[in-house]
Design a protein around this motif. Structure first.
Motif, PDB file in Angstrom:
ATOM      1  N   MET A 263      13.405 -22.358  65.869  1.00  0.00           N
ATOM      2  CA  MET A 263      12.638 -21.172  65.490  1.00  0.00           C
ATOM      3  C   MET A 263      13.353 -19.926  65.981  1.00  0.00           C
ATOM      4  O   MET A 263      13.756 -19.853  67.135  1.00  0.00           O
ATOM      5  CB  MET A 263      11.229 -21.237  66.080  1.00  0.00           C
ATOM      6  N   TYR A 264      13.518 -18.956  65.105  1.00  0.00           N
ATOM      7  CA  TYR A 264      14.108 -17.672  65.479  1.00  0.00           C
ATOM      8  C   TYR A 264      12.978 -16.701  65.775  1.00  0.00           C
ATOM      9  O   TYR A 264      12.095 -16.492  64.937  1.00  0.00           O
ATOM     10  CB  TYR A 264      14.978 -17.124  64.344  1.00  0.00           C
ATOM     11  N   THR A 265      12.967 -16.136  66.976  1.00  0.00           N
ATOM     12  CA  THR A 265      11.890 -15.229  67.350  1.00  0.00           C
ATOM     13  C   THR A 265      12.398 -13.808  67.459  1.00  0.00           C
ATOM     14  O   THR A 265      13.430 -13.541  68.074  1.00  0.00           O
ATOM     15  CB  THR A 265      11.238 -15.661  68.687  1.00  0.00           C
ATOM     16  N   GLU A 266      11.676 -12.898  66.810  1.00  0.00           N
ATOM     17  CA  GLU A 266      12.037 -11.479  66.846  1.00  0.00           C
ATOM     18  C   GLU A 266      11.348 -10.778  68.001  1.00  0.00           C
ATOM     19  O   GLU A 266      11.881  -9.868  68.606  1.00  0.00           O
ATOM     20  CB  GLU A 266      11.652 -10.816  65.526  1.00  0.00           C
ATOM     21  N   GLN A 267      10.135 -11.194  68.309  1.00  0.00           N
ATOM     22  CA  GLN A 267       9.375 -10.594  69.397  1.00  0.00           C
ATOM     23  C   GLN A 267       8.394 -11.618  69.940  1.00  0.00           C
ATOM     24  O   GLN A 267       8.038 -12.573  69.263  1.00  0.00           O
ATOM     25  CB  GLN A 267       8.613  -9.354  68.917  1.00  0.00           C
ATOM     26  N   LYS A 268       7.964 -11.433  71.177  1.00  0.00           N
ATOM     27  CA  LYS A 268       7.062 -12.383  71.810  1.00  0.00           C
ATOM     28  C   LYS A 268       5.629 -12.218  71.329  1.00  0.00           C
ATOM     29  O   LYS A 268       4.883 -13.171  71.198  1.00  0.00           O
ATOM     30  CB  LYS A 268       7.111 -12.219  73.334  1.00  0.00           C
ATOM     31  N   ARG A 269       5.216 -10.981  71.071  1.00  0.00           N
ATOM     32  CA  ARG A 269       3.830 -10.722  70.712  1.00  0.00           C
ATOM     33  C   ARG A 269       3.579 -11.087  69.250  1.00  0.00           C
ATOM     34  O   ARG A 269       4.363 -10.755  68.368  1.00  0.00           O
ATOM     35  CB  ARG A 269       3.486  -9.244  70.931  1.00  0.00           C
ATOM     36  N   VAL A 270       2.493 -11.781  68.988  1.00  0.00           N
ATOM     37  CA  VAL A 270       2.131 -12.160  67.631  1.00  0.00           C
ATOM     38  C   VAL A 270       1.343 -11.029  66.976  1.00  0.00           C
ATOM     39  O   VAL A 270       0.413 -10.479  67.568  1.00  0.00           O
ATOM     40  CB  VAL A 270       1.279 -13.448  67.632  1.00  0.00           C
ATOM     41  N   ILE A 271       1.705 -10.664  65.764  1.00  0.00           N
ATOM     42  CA  ILE A 271       0.981  -9.643  65.013  1.00  0.00           C
ATOM     43  C   ILE A 271       0.009 -10.354  64.068  1.00  0.00           C
ATOM     44  O   ILE A 271       0.427 -11.131  63.210  1.00  0.00           O
ATOM     45  CB  ILE A 271       1.939  -8.753  64.203  1.00  0.00           C
ATOM     46  N   THR A 272      -1.286 -10.097  64.231  1.00  0.00           N
ATOM     47  CA  THR A 272      -2.289 -10.743  63.404  1.00  0.00           C
ATOM     48  C   THR A 272      -2.697  -9.841  62.246  1.00  0.00           C
ATOM     49  O   THR A 272      -2.317  -8.663  62.182  1.00  0.00           O
ATOM     50  CB  THR A 272      -3.548 -11.068  64.237  1.00  0.00           C
ATOM     51  N   LYS A 273      -3.512 -10.385  61.344  1.00  0.00           N
ATOM     52  CA  LYS A 273      -4.033  -9.603  60.224  1.00  0.00           C
ATOM     53  C   LYS A 273      -4.858  -8.423  60.743  1.00  0.00           C
ATOM     54  O   LYS A 273      -4.802  -7.315  60.195  1.00  0.00           O
ATOM     55  CB  LYS A 273      -4.884 -10.497  59.327  1.00  0.00           C
ATOM     56  N   PHE A 274      -5.618  -8.650  61.836  1.00  0.00           N
ATOM     57  CA  PHE A 274      -6.420  -7.572  62.423  1.00  0.00           C
ATOM     58  C   PHE A 274      -5.527  -6.443  62.927  1.00  0.00           C
ATOM     59  O   PHE A 274      -5.841  -5.263  62.769  1.00  0.00           O
ATOM     60  CB  PHE A 274      -7.270  -8.115  63.573  1.00  0.00           C
ATOM     61  N   ASP A 275      -4.396  -6.798  63.557  1.00  0.00           N
ATOM     62  CA  ASP A 275      -3.463  -5.782  64.062  1.00  0.00           C
ATOM     63  C   ASP A 275      -2.973  -4.884  62.927  1.00  0.00           C
ATOM     64  O   ASP A 275      -2.887  -3.664  63.070  1.00  0.00           O
ATOM     65  CB  ASP A 275      -2.254  -6.443  64.738  1.00  0.00           C
TER      66      ASP A 275
END
Length: 281
Positions: A231-243
């Motif tokens: 898995m290639y990760t761009e950032q640690k924080r997950v962006i949800t639909k609510f965000d």
């Protein structure tokens, strides 16, 4: 370079960039490139060949576009990296000169796919390794009813599998798709492997479905892969639909508070009121 959508230009932070970067880092984590001569066929802007050059003895990027080659030669200048103009069906390299061939999102642009495979086998050493990807026609095009104007001949999974298997004694196939969610991975050795189980937000579950098919192919029957999932990760924080919805709402509120918006509102409001009056009449 002009942005046409045909090839990736790094820096635009798109889903396509995540897909492409994951493929190149897939190569360097599945195959030890130390002391190896690598061909990146259809190298495009040159960023991928440059990544591979961090690990290989020498990397040659070949692309049909003179503009792409000129750009890559200017931007990515290092001793173990070269860019040559050429065609995937007539690769400008000598026989049996390459240890590893990388070809990402190339074969679907060609009608002469058998010819491309023959050329790859010609320039590759007897126990060389090919890493090749192509969109899965069913999930990439059929299901979303999507047409990529640059693709000439897309392949269904079985077609892709059969094509690669005709030229190599050993082939290992992978599925790739961008995925936003929560991942639970086994943290111990396991004698057998199953595809990841994907659970949708309505509770329905299914096996991980590809958008792209990837193959590692070789005539070296002793070859094994060190990783089953990458898995290639761009950032640690997950962006949800609510965000996303919240960010859109906050941007709209900031816009409404701006002098430009208020000025426009007070100018247009009387005009809208007059328009409604005429409609009533």
């Amino acid at each position: 370079m002009d942005v046409t959508g045909e090839r990736l230009i790094p820096g635009f932070k798109s889903f396509s960039e995540l897909e492409h970067l994951n493929r190149y880092y897939f190569v360097v984590n599945q195959i030890n490139l130390t002391g190896k001569k690598v061909l990146d066929i259809a190298s495009g802007e040159g960023y991928g060949s440059n990544i591979l050059a961090n690990y290989a003895e020498k990397v040659t990027g070949v692309d049909i576009s003179p503009e792409a080659i000129a750009h890559a030669q200017k931007v990515y200048n290092r001793n173990n990296l070269e860019y040559i103009q050429g065609n995937a069906t007539k690769i400008p390299l000598t026989d049996k000169s390459i240890d590893v061939v990388v070809s990402f999102e190339t074969i679907e642009h060609l009608e002469e796919q058998e010819r491309m495979m023959e050329e790859i086998c010609r320039v590759m050493k007897s126990e060389g390794i090919l890493i090749i990807s192509s969109p899965d026609k069913y999930y990439y095009s059929d299901v979303p009813n999507f047409k990529n104007e640059f693709h000439v001949k897309e392949l269904y999974y079985e077609e892709f599998k059969n094509l690669i298997s005709r030229y190599f004694q050993k082939s290992i196939f992978f599925s790739q798709r961008n995925f936003g969610g929560s991942i639970i991975a086994l943290d111990q050795d396991k004698s057998t492997y199953n595809k990841p189980l994907v659970v949708e937000n309505n509770g329905e579950s299914h096996s991980f479905l590809p958008e792209y098919n990837i193959a590692i192919a070789t005539n070296d029957l002793k070859f094994t892969i060190p990783h089953q999932i990458l898995m290639y990760t761009e950032q640690k924080r997950v962006i949800t639909k609510f965000d996303i919805e919240n960010a859109v709402y906050e941007a709209e509120m900031r816009l409404r508070k701006s002098i430009t918006w208020k000025t426009g509102y007070y100018i247009l409001y009387p005009l809208k009121k007059i328009k409604r009056m005429f409609r009533k009449e």
